[in-house]
Design a protein around this motif. Structure first.
Motif, PDB file in Angstrom:
ATOM      1  N   THR A 212       0.320   0.334  -7.192  1.00 17.24           N
ATOM      2  CA  THR A 212       1.392  -0.606  -6.855  1.00 17.24           C
ATOM      3  C   THR A 212       1.998  -1.260  -8.094  1.00 17.24           C
ATOM      4  O   THR A 212       3.222  -1.319  -8.262  1.00 17.24           O
TER       5      THR A 212
ATOM      6  N   GLY B 177       0.800  -1.199   0.000  1.00 14.55           N
ATOM      7  CA  GLY B 177       0.000   0.000   0.000  1.00 14.55           C
ATOM      8  C   GLY B 177       0.834   1.248   0.000  1.00 14.55           C
ATOM      9  O   GLY B 177       0.321   2.317   0.205  1.00 14.55           O
ATOM     10  N   GLY B 178       2.147   1.167  -0.207  1.00 15.27           N
ATOM     11  CA  GLY B 178       2.909   2.391  -0.171  1.00 15.27           C
ATOM     12  C   GLY B 178       4.285   2.345  -0.766  1.00 15.27           C
ATOM     13  O   GLY B 178       5.053   3.266  -0.580  1.00 15.27           O
TER      14      GLY B 178
ATOM     15  N   ARG C  40       4.314   5.993  -0.569  1.00 18.67           N
ATOM     16  CA  ARG C  40       3.961   6.274   0.824  1.00 18.67           C
ATOM     17  C   ARG C  40       4.484   7.655   1.204  1.00 18.67           C
ATOM     18  O   ARG C  40       3.966   8.317   2.095  1.00 18.67           O
TER      19      ARG C  40
ATOM     20  N   ALA D 171      -4.371   6.245  -9.442  1.00 21.61           N
ATOM     21  CA  ALA D 171      -5.514   5.960  -8.558  1.00 21.61           C
ATOM     22  C   ALA D 171      -6.819   6.468  -9.141  1.00 21.61           C
ATOM     23  O   ALA D 171      -7.898   5.959  -8.801  1.00 21.61           O
TER      24      ALA D 171
ATOM     25  N   HIS E   1      -2.675  -0.662  -2.914  1.00 21.78           N
ATOM     26  CA  HIS E   1      -2.890   0.635  -3.537  1.00 21.78           C
ATOM     27  C   HIS E   1      -2.940   0.457  -5.058  1.00 21.78           C
ATOM     28  O   HIS E   1      -2.162  -0.312  -5.619  1.00 21.78           O
TER      29      HIS E   1
ATOM     30  N   ALA F 239       1.121   8.545  -8.512  1.00 25.21           N
ATOM     31  CA  ALA F 239       0.220   7.686  -7.740  1.00 25.21           C
ATOM     32  C   ALA F 239      -1.216   8.187  -7.813  1.00 25.21           C
ATOM     33  O   ALA F 239      -2.160   7.404  -7.965  1.00 25.21           O
ATOM     34  N   GLU F 240      -1.408   9.499  -7.722  1.00 25.36           N
ATOM     35  CA  GLU F 240      -2.763  10.051  -7.783  1.00 25.36           C
ATOM     36  C   GLU F 240      -3.357   9.891  -9.172  1.00 25.36           C
ATOM     37  O   GLU F 240      -4.558   9.625  -9.311  1.00 25.36           O
TER      38      GLU F 240
END
Length: 353
Positions: free
Chosen positions: A218, A9-10, A136, A204, A215, A200-201
């Motif tokens: 990942t 998750g990070g 993370r 996502a 996440h 990452a955003e």
């Protein structure tokens, strides 16, 4: 020691966990059993990290010497204390593990009695935001283990859409690889993607993840890390190099943390330990190269329940080991990655690139 990471998750291809957890050598007892260090032997640790395997090997075999490699200059600096404590028995060099044959020859360590490889990214790299491995933390989109060459930012801002999609699909097994690549190309038209948080955003917003799952970024981060550092190519080079420098009776021990790595190691050891099929009058014997290894274990060794409870990062670890025999080393396969069923990402023209 090295905490090798896959799903998380990070981090860029790793297990979720507390960043403050101690550095724990994964499968340490199993590695020592498979390697079988003996007094006076000569060994090579191709992935030094924080030195957990190196220390354990030398502590278990009085008079043994060990050459440890790491491509990360910070690992070399951090290992100076252990080098001093081992009083000449440990040599530490900055190099890729794919170069282990050249390094062993340079330090007059051939032939070797054992080679150990712990594949992947280390927790020390993960825990440093400025290295850009982890989402993370917000940091520069870097991911270079050796702090040189093309960064992850270079890849996402310069590679064409088709190549990015193939990298995410083949190295990260990301099912929405094309949509992610398309979104990256559209985003970078406005401004370059330069931080882990930005990427990452973006991912996502495209990849949906179930509650409690890893996440959504990942797999994309894992794929980029593999591409930036040519991790699969380095693994192939290291396997062939170990075959060339191990003495008869020497052991090769490899710990992997995701299926792409394990498939390559399995393919190599299966092929190198194979026997010629029996012939008959209907099917004559086909000449095959003499086996160069014998398997120490038929299948992979995984971490036990007690270890995974204490160190969740060990969940995905697999250990494979083989013993070198007296047959001459073979010529390297032209493309062991492809033979393991992992297509090499290739550029593909796209109107949006």
């Amino acid at each position: 020691m090295k905490r090798r990471l896959e799903r998380d998750g990070g981090v860029a291809g790793g297990e979720a966990g507390d960043a403050a957890a101690p550095h724990v050598p994964v499968l340490l007892a199993e590695v020592l059993t498979a390697l079988g260090p003996r007094p006076g032997g000569r060994y090579l640790d191709g992935t030094f990290g924080a030195g957990g395997y190196a220390r354990a090997i030398l502590d278990s075999a009085p008079g043994a010497t060990l050459l440890a490699l790491d491509r990360d200059p910070t690992a070399i600096t951090g290992g100076a204390g252990l080098v001093a404590a081992m009083d000449g028995r440990l040599t530490l060099a900055q190099a890729r593990f794919g170069e282990l044959a050249q390094e062993a020859a340079r330090f007059q360590m051939t032939p070797l009695d054992g080679v150990v490889l712990d594949i992947g990214v280390s927790s020390m790299q993960i825990d440093q935001a400025e290295r850009g491995f982890s989402f993370r933390f917000d940091g520069p989109l870097d991911m270079r283990m050796g702090c040189e060459g093309r960064s992850a930012a270079d890849f996402v801002n310069e590679a064409e859409e088709g190549l990015l999609a193939n990298i995410f699909y083949h190295y990260g097994e990301e099912r929405r690889s094309r949509a992610v690549a398309r979104a990256i190309v559209e985003a970078r038209r406005k401004a370059p993607l330069t931080t882990t948080k930005q990427l990452a955003e973006l991912v996502a917003g495209i990849v949906w993840a179930e509650p409690g799952a890893a996440h959504p970024a990942t797999r994309v981060f894992q794929a980029l890390r593999i591409a930036v550092n040519d991790e699969l190519g380095e693994l192939v080079a290291a396997l062939h190099a170990a075959e060339a420098v191990l003495a008869p009776g020497g052991r090769l021990v490899v710990v992997t943390f995701h299926s792409l790595e394990d498939r390559i190691v399995k393919q190599f050891l299966t092929e190198r330990s194979g026997r010629a099929p029996a012939g008959s009058r209907h099917a004559p014997v086909v000449a095959v190269a003499e086996p160069t290894f014998s398997l120490v274990n038929r299948g992979p060794i995984a971490a036990g329940e007690a270890e995974t409870r204490l160190n969740p990062r060990a969940r995905s670890a697999k250990l494979r080991a083989a013993e070198r025999n007296a047959a001459p080393a073979r010529e390297p396969e032209p493309d062991l990655v492809a033979l393991a069923g992992i297509p090499a990402p290739q550029p593909r023209r796209s109107p949006r690139a």
